[in-house]
Write an enzyme that holds these catalytic residues in place. Structure first.
Site, mmCIF file in Angstrom:
data_model
loop_
_atom_site.group_PDB
_atom_site.id
_atom_site.type_symbol
_atom_site.label_atom_id
_atom_site.label_comp_id
_atom_site.label_asym_id
_atom_site.label_seq_id
_atom_site.Cartn_x
_atom_site.Cartn_y
_atom_site.Cartn_z
ATOM 1 N N GLU A 121 -51.608 45.475 56.481
ATOM 2 C CA GLU A 121 -51.875 45.797 55.087
ATOM 3 C C GLU A 121 -53.304 45.408 54.715
ATOM 4 O O GLU A 121 -53.830 44.395 55.178
ATOM 5 C CB GLU A 121 -50.868 45.100 54.167
ATOM 6 C CG GLU A 121 -49.454 45.643 54.337
ATOM 7 C CD GLU A 121 -48.468 45.098 53.327
ATOM 8 O OE1 GLU A 121 -47.589 45.863 52.910
ATOM 9 O OE2 GLU A 121 -48.576 43.909 52.961
ATOM 10 N N CYS A 134 -59.946 43.388 50.825
ATOM 11 C CA CYS A 134 -59.354 42.285 51.582
ATOM 12 C C CYS A 134 -58.854 42.857 52.907
ATOM 13 O O CYS A 134 -57.910 43.638 52.939
ATOM 14 C CB CYS A 134 -58.213 41.659 50.785
ATOM 15 S SG CYS A 134 -57.456 40.228 51.582
ATOM 16 N N CYS A 141 -49.384 36.636 62.181
ATOM 17 C CA CYS A 141 -50.159 35.398 62.135
ATOM 18 C C CYS A 141 -49.417 34.314 62.910
ATOM 19 O O CYS A 141 -48.188 34.336 63.001
ATOM 20 C CB CYS A 141 -50.360 34.960 60.678
ATOM 21 S SG CYS A 141 -51.536 33.612 60.459
ATOM 22 N N CYS A 145 -48.209 28.962 57.645
ATOM 23 C CA CYS A 145 -48.408 28.238 56.383
ATOM 24 C C CYS A 145 -47.181 28.497 55.503
ATOM 25 O O CYS A 145 -46.786 29.647 55.296
ATOM 26 C CB CYS A 145 -49.680 28.702 55.695
ATOM 27 S SG CYS A 145 -51.176 28.379 56.670
ATOM 28 N N CYS A 148 -47.089 31.039 52.486
ATOM 29 C CA CYS A 148 -47.676 32.354 52.726
ATOM 30 C C CYS A 148 -46.662 33.292 53.368
ATOM 31 O O CYS A 148 -46.072 32.973 54.405
ATOM 32 C CB CYS A 148 -48.905 32.212 53.625
ATOM 33 S SG CYS A 148 -49.712 33.782 54.025
ATOM 34 N N GLY A 205 -53.596 37.382 59.172
ATOM 35 C CA GLY A 205 -54.148 36.758 60.362
ATOM 36 C C GLY A 205 -55.196 35.699 60.088
ATOM 37 O O GLY A 205 -55.693 35.547 58.968
ATOM 38 N N GLU A 206 -55.533 34.955 61.125
ATOM 39 C CA GLU A 206 -56.587 33.939 61.111
ATOM 40 C C GLU A 206 -57.810 34.528 61.822
ATOM 41 O O GLU A 206 -57.802 34.702 63.042
ATOM 42 C CB GLU A 206 -56.104 32.665 61.827
ATOM 43 C CG GLU A 206 -57.179 31.662 62.181
ATOM 44 C CD GLU A 206 -58.043 31.226 61.015
ATOM 45 O OE1 GLU A 206 -59.265 31.516 61.039
ATOM 46 O OE2 GLU A 206 -57.514 30.598 60.081
ATOM 47 N N SER A 237 -62.478 33.813 55.563
ATOM 48 C CA SER A 237 -61.605 32.711 55.178
ATOM 49 C C SER A 237 -60.859 32.194 56.395
ATOM 50 O O SER A 237 -60.256 32.966 57.142
ATOM 51 C CB SER A 237 -60.600 33.184 54.122
ATOM 52 O OG SER A 237 -59.689 32.148 53.804
ATOM 53 N N SER A 259 -59.198 27.666 53.460
ATOM 54 C CA SER A 259 -57.852 27.656 52.875
ATOM 55 C C SER A 259 -57.354 26.212 52.909
ATOM 56 O O SER A 259 -56.766 25.761 53.883
ATOM 57 C CB SER A 259 -56.943 28.580 53.706
ATOM 58 O OG SER A 259 -55.723 28.803 53.074
ATOM 59 N N LEU A 260 -57.600 25.467 51.834
ATOM 60 C CA LEU A 260 -57.399 24.018 51.817
ATOM 61 C C LEU A 260 -55.993 23.630 51.341
ATOM 62 O O LEU A 260 -55.178 23.120 52.101
ATOM 63 C CB LEU A 260 -58.463 23.356 50.944
ATOM 64 C CG LEU A 260 -58.466 21.836 50.926
ATOM 65 C CD1 LEU A 260 -58.720 21.261 52.309
ATOM 66 C CD2 LEU A 260 -59.496 21.317 49.921
ATOM 67 N N HIS A 261 -55.736 23.774 50.043
ATOM 68 C CA HIS A 261 -54.404 23.675 49.443
ATOM 69 C C HIS A 261 -53.791 22.277 49.358
ATOM 70 O O HIS A 261 -52.718 22.128 48.772
ATOM 71 C CB HIS A 261 -53.412 24.603 50.154
ATOM 72 C CG HIS A 261 -53.933 25.988 50.341
ATOM 73 N ND1 HIS A 261 -54.343 26.764 49.282
ATOM 74 C CD2 HIS A 261 -54.141 26.722 51.468
ATOM 75 C CE1 HIS A 261 -54.775 27.934 49.740
ATOM 76 N NE2 HIS A 261 -54.671 27.926 51.058
ATOM 77 N N ASN A 336 -48.235 33.082 44.269
ATOM 78 C CA ASN A 336 -47.631 34.400 44.149
ATOM 79 C C ASN A 336 -46.297 34.410 44.888
ATOM 80 O O ASN A 336 -46.266 34.224 46.108
ATOM 81 C CB ASN A 336 -48.566 35.465 44.722
ATOM 82 C CG ASN A 336 -49.867 35.546 43.940
ATOM 83 O OD1 ASN A 336 -49.853 35.810 42.738
ATOM 84 N ND2 ASN A 336 -50.983 35.290 44.603
ATOM 85 N N CYS A 379 -52.569 37.402 46.785
ATOM 86 C CA CYS A 379 -52.861 36.431 47.839
ATOM 87 C C CYS A 379 -51.568 35.811 48.371
ATOM 88 O O CYS A 379 -50.738 35.321 47.624
ATOM 89 C CB CYS A 379 -53.763 35.351 47.277
ATOM 90 S SG CYS A 379 -54.256 34.104 48.474
#
Length: 403
Positions: A121, A134, A141, A145, A148, A205-206, A237, A259-261, A336, A379
């Site tokens: 996507e 994006c 992935c 996480c 996600c 993905g990373e 990112s 991508s900290l969080h 989200n 996101c």
């Protein structure tokens, strides 16, 4: 003590071999690789550089999809190109348009080698003065996480450079962002300038686990004689693949987002499990040493707001302390929702209090307006069609989110 490096995860995988008799895609090849491919197909070496320049212009400036449209290329050469190569873009399986103008495409790429067709996507987010695409770098992935949706889909394979670039080409085509192309009637797009002005490697993905292919794709996207995106308008990112961060700055030269969080290892180990391998202290050191870092080239730290998990004012104070000395801005992302998630979005008042505290400490901390929630384009919501919920269930959840 530094965590051991997973060399298997970081090592570039060889390109997947095309099926027997398949034509090679020219999309995503560097100029040098394209010249070599042309020579191998029978183009005289003395002509290769000129032919590459012609192809580059038609592919990336004019946006053509068929060799027959390349009017300054001889008929014989067009026939040779069509015999040996292809310039096909991904198949559009589905296009969804949000009430806010966000567009999401489900793209399908053909089988490679012994594999099967795969789907990813890609999302377009229009804003006043710019349009951001994006882009995905992998099918699925590996990072799992917990907040996600993409992380619930297993990794199928890396995307190749042409498949990454193809997302941008198709988006520009669909939006009418090539010369002589028409923008769809009623489309929400910037009022002037390029319709796709920014690219963020923030899709599925990373990116740093597909480093070589992403680097090659970004080199094509930023080539001044082609797609001509400024590297300051390309953001990569990462969830924190520490050994590759310095190399990213040196070789790609793009803007960096982390991508900290979470502000403690204990919590980040849960939210972003790669933290067990590369803990926060190592990640912050890599950020402080990012090549080209300055107030004009700040690092963006992404922080999803999870109710009762990471949204306290003490978390905000620790975040400020953690980022001390790093030119940075903090994107606060309201969570989200997606099917099966156990998290809730922080209350809006709490998000604003969190943002105010960070702002008062001297860091810009915009609250990202959720975009495309009704089509699951926001996101953390991306996932291939083959593993997504049924359309009826998706619409029902979207309606509940909107209430």
């Amino acid at each position: 003590m530094s965590a051991a490096i997973d060399h298997a995860a970081l090592s570039p995988r060889p390109p997947l071999a095309p099926q027997a008799g398949a034509r090679r895609s020219l999309l995503g090849l560097s100029r040098e690789a394209m010249a070599a491919a042309l020579v191998e197909a029978g183009v005289p070496t003395a002509q290769a550089k000129m032919r590459v320049q012609q192809l580059w212009h038609w592919l990336y400036v004019r946006g053509v999809k068929d060799f027959s449209e390349m009017r300054n290329v001889s008929k014989d050469l067009r026939a040779l190109l069509a015999e040996h190569f292809e310039i096909e873009r991904p198949e559009i399986v589905e296009e969804q348009i949000s009430v806010d103008g966000t567009r999401k495409w489900l793209f399908r790429f053909p089988a490679r080698g012994a594999g099967r067709p795969v789907e990813i996507e890609t999302v377009y987010i229009p804003e006043e003065g710019r349009g951001t695409l994006c882009v995905s770098s992998q099918v699925g992935c590996t990072l799992t996480c917990t907040f996600c949706h993409t992380g619930t889909q297993r990794l199928v394979r890396n995307l190749e450079p042409g498949e990454i670039v193809g997302q941008l080409l198709t988006a520009r085509e669909r939006l009418g962002d090539f010369p002589d192309a028409a923008t769809p009637q009623g489309a929400i797009v910037p009022s002037e300038g390029r319709l796709v002005s920014n690219v963020v490697m923030m899709g599925m993905g990373e990116p740093l686990y597909n480093y070589d292919n992403v680097a090659e794709a970004i080199a094509v996207m930023s080539d001044g004689d082609g797609l001509a995106l400024s590297k300051r308008r390309i953001t990569l990112s990462t969830s924190g693949v520490v050994p590759m961060i310095g190399r990213t700055g040196e070789e790609m030269g793009v803007m960096l987002a982390i991508s900290l969080h979470a502000v403690t290892d204990a919590l980040r180990d849960v939210l972003v499990p790669i933290n067990k391998k590369y803990p926060i202290a190592e990640l912050m050191d890599a950020c402080r040493n990012y090549p080209g870092l300055s107030n004009a080239r700040r690092i963006t730290f992404e922080y999803v707001m999870l109710k009762g998990v990471n949204d306290s004012l003490d978390d905000a104070r620790q975040l400020v302390k953690l980022l001390r000395g790093i030119p940075a801005k903090i994107n606060l992302i309201p969570f989200n929702p997606w099917p099966g998630s156990s998290y809730e979005c922080s209350d809006w008042d709490q998000i604003e209090r969190f943002a105010d505290l960070v702002n008062q400490a001297g860091y810009a901390s915009p609250i990202r307006t959720p975009r495309g929630r009704d089509i699951f384009a926001a996101c953390g919501q991306l996932k291939s069609e083959s593993e997504r919920m049924k359309k009826g269930d998706r619409l029902a959840l979207a309606a509940a989110v909107a209430e």
